[in-house]
Design a protein around this motif. Structure first.
Motif, short mmCIF file in Angstrom:
data_model
loop_
_atom_site.label_atom_id
_atom_site.label_comp_id
_atom_site.label_asym_id
_atom_site.label_seq_id
_atom_site.Cartn_x
_atom_site.Cartn_y
_atom_site.Cartn_z
N THR A 30 20.41 -29.36 -15.06
CA THR A 30 21.44 -29.76 -14.10
C THR A 30 22.82 -29.30 -14.55
N SER A 33 23.76 -25.49 -14.00
CA SER A 33 23.80 -25.08 -12.60
C SER A 33 25.16 -24.55 -12.19
N PRO A 34 25.16 -23.49 -11.37
CA PRO A 34 26.44 -23.00 -10.85
C PRO A 34 26.99 -23.90 -9.75
N ILE A 35 26.17 -24.85 -9.29
CA ILE A 35 26.60 -25.72 -8.19
C ILE A 35 27.19 -27.01 -8.75
N GLN A 40 30.42 -30.28 -3.90
CA GLN A 40 29.54 -30.15 -2.75
C GLN A 40 29.60 -31.39 -1.86
N ALA A 297 20.19 -32.87 -0.42
CA ALA A 297 21.11 -32.50 -1.50
C ALA A 297 21.61 -33.74 -2.25
N TYR A 299 21.98 -35.37 -5.38
CA TYR A 299 21.96 -34.99 -6.79
C TYR A 299 21.36 -36.08 -7.69
#
Lengths: 334, 287
Positions: A30, A33-35, A40, A297, A299
């Motif tokens: 996690t 991650s680039p996100i 978001q 989505a 998380y």
């Protein structure tokens, strides 16, 4: 006794190692991650309209707090572990403000029930039939079973689940194809609810059993067909012992030991199947929760389910390993 | 090598069936080269046509010919399986041979990592990977991740062979003649474990293709590259079964089942060949 204690200690250490590596893996994935889940979530909220910059800053700070993403990487690591140990993964984003732990706690009994029952049925049935097939090698029915097992065994879960869905959903609709129980029932220990749960679990359980049966059958058959050529079996047979007795107390008993280890290892693999089985049959377990969390989505929920499933599977394996010496006394010697 | 193949074909029915099934699948994959239009294109033929002489396996609701779509899909799926199997074989070989040969703390450390990978539920972890990588999740990346997760069981098998090789005389001879560890492993021990490597390759391909199909069906892979799972995903998206477009789902499933059964039969018959007892029984010895 000290031999068992040494065994016990070794397994316990292994359990700790598995959980440690697994949870670290979840943390590493996690965080590599680039996100950014915080950005978001903010983007998801602000896409509906403009929000004041101060409100966004406040939101960013509170989201970072919720996700455990505050501070340096080392601080986040410590936060993450303390949360895992307390079983707290923050609130779910898709079912806000229900905590992730509540959602998982609600789903876990469904998955555990389905998996434990179907795994045990599969294991007992597969080993029994496989043992018979290995011992009575000339029996036609058992031979045919072997051919079917070879054909069915390598097919992935999704395909079998889909086939069952088509057969019982469209061609011959006698069983419920979705959900964990009928919607209008009060949950609890009453007959209507329990029987509804049982009926709803038939198809998902059947798909798990059909897939798992083949590998136990084939494994046990090859184990037994090796054991029947051993001297002690030949001796027992020549001594005129009843063939059922030879099979039961001489052959099966000795072939069972590696299969128990296999049972422990298959728990990890079975979880893989549960995700797709639950999704296909709309079963309200951890697998459905995980897949829906990815679609939404969410998380915290994804991270929570992954971590909990790593721990749950490790606990299952530990329990079976600790029971193992009771089945096979030879294990203490090692 | 050829003699082994001849023996297998002559004495082993499973191997023959497996060979035919895998042969058909490979021919399908090879046909993708002569496909009249790129597999990624949509609306190149009239949609929703049932199987006919013009379109052997019908057409999809996205206006693709199921037959040509299938050739590209199975090619990508097979490539994926081969990629995962090749990469994870390298890891399994290095870990298995090293652990078995070195023993001591190297063995203990490698095997505790190994046991962890056997126990850990991989599917949730793969979903976690998809979740954090999402748009950058390409087929080669997924293959690499799966290879890193799927080597453990085979490494144990290889280690068990390496353990027995270590005590053999030729190992001592090569050490005394001045070979280094990696030389002993690569030149002396590797040939002995190759049969296991071949049979586990088939099983590993089955495993990886199975998971790829499952992930793709959920939409958790790069769904724009045609694969078997991807085809089923799009069919589900267009509710093909409800609409009665059964050929869109049935043919990919039939082909992937053929792949699974074929590879599995090849692996089983090879395993049996490795075990001399069952090989003799097969060739007509006593039981």
């Amino acid at each position: 006794m000290s031999a068992y204690f040494a065994y016990f200690a070794k397994r316990l250490v292994q359990f700790v190692v598995v959980v440690f590596i697994g949870v670290n893996l979840a943390f590493a994935i996690t965080h590599a991650s680039p996100i950014d889940p915080v950005e978001q979530s903010i983007a998801a909220v602000t896409s509906f309209g403009s929000t004041a910059p101060e409100a966004i800053a406040a939101m960013r700070s509170s989201l970072q707090e919720l996700y455990g993403l505050k501070g340096t990487l080392a601080e986040q690591y410590v936060t993450f572990w303390s949360r895992v140990l307390r079983g707290d993964f923050g609130p779910s984003l898709s079912a806000f403000p229900t905590p992730v732990s509540t959602l998982i706690g609600r789903a876990l009994p469904w998955t555990a029930g389905l998996l434990i029952v179907s795994t045990l049925i599969t294991w007992v049935l597969g080993n029994l039939l496989g043992g018979l097939a290995g011992y009575y090698q000339r029996n036609r029915t058992l031979k045919l079973m072997g051919v079917v097992a070879m054909g069915v065994h390598p097919i992935p879960y999704y395909i079998v689940a889909l086939m069952l869905l088509i057969i019982f959903g469209f061609l011959w609709p006698v069983l419920p194809i979705t959900g964990g129980s009928a919607m209008n029932l009060q949950q609890g220990w009453n007959w209507a609810f329990v029987s509804s749960v049982a009926r709803h679990s038939i198809l998902p359980a059947l798909s798990l059993i059909l897939i798992g049966l083949g590998s136990w059958f084939l494994g046990m058959r090859s184990l037994v067909s090796n054991i029947v050529t051993e001297d002690y079996v030949v001796y027992a047979e020549t001594a005129g012992l009843d063939s059922r007795r030879v099979l039961g107390s001489y052959v099966m008993r000795n072939a069972l030991a590696p299969q128990v280890t296999g049972l422990a290892m298959s728990l990890g693999g079975i979880f893989n199947g549960a995700v797709i089985t639950e999704k296909v049959f709309g079963y309200p377990g951890v697998g459905t929760l995980l897949v829906d969390a990815v679609y939404a989505a969410d998380y915290g929920l994804v991270l929570g389910v992954t971590t909990v499933s790593i721990i749950a599977v490790s606990v299952g394996v530990l329990v079976i390993d600790l029971l193992y010496p009771l089945i096979d006394p030879r294990v203490e010697l090692r | 090598m050829l003699a082994i193949l001849r023996d297998l074909i002559r004495y082993n029915l499973e191997f023959r069936i497996g060979l035919v099934l895998v042969g058909i699948v490979v021919v399908m994959a090879a046909l993708s080269v002569v496909s009249p239009y790129p597999a990624g294109d949509v609306y190149v033929v009239p949609p929703d046509l049932p199987p006919s002489t013009a379109h052997w396996l019908g057409t999809t609701s996205r206006g693709q010919d199921v037959f040509w779509q299938l050739t590209a899909a199975i090619r990508n799926t097979l490539f994926f399986g081969i990629m995962v199997a090749a990469l994870s074989r390298v890891i399994a070989l290095v870990v298995g041979l090293l652990a078995g040969y070195s023993g001591g703390w190297i063995d203990r450390v490698l095997m505790s990592i190994n046991d962890t990978f056997i126990i850990i539920p991989l599917f949730p972890i793969l979903i976690l990977f998809y979740f954090v990588l999402r748009d950058s999740m390409s087929t080669p990346l997924l293959a690499t991740i799966m290879a890193c997760l799927g080597w453990a069981y085979d490494a144990r098998l290889i280690r068990s062979v390496a353990l027995s090789l270590k005590t053999r005389e030729f190992t001592q001879t090569s050490i005394f003649s001045g070979m280094k560890t990696h030389e002993v492993l690569a030149r002396e021990h590797l040939p002995y474990v190759l049969p296991i490597v071949f049979s586990t390759t088939m099983n590993n391909m089955n495993w990886s293709i199975g998971i790829e199909v499952t992930l793709a069906v959920l939409g958790f892979t790069d769904i724009n590259t045609p694969t078997i799972g991807g085809m089923i995903y799009w069919a589900n998206q267009h509710t093909a079964l409800v609409a009665g477009i059964w050929w869109w789902i049935a043919f990919p499933i039939a082909l992937v089942v053929m792949t699974f059964v074929g590879l599995f039969l090849l692996a089983v018959s090879m395993n049996e060949y490795i075990d001399p007892r069952s090989r003799l029984a097969r060739m007509g010895g006593s039981r």
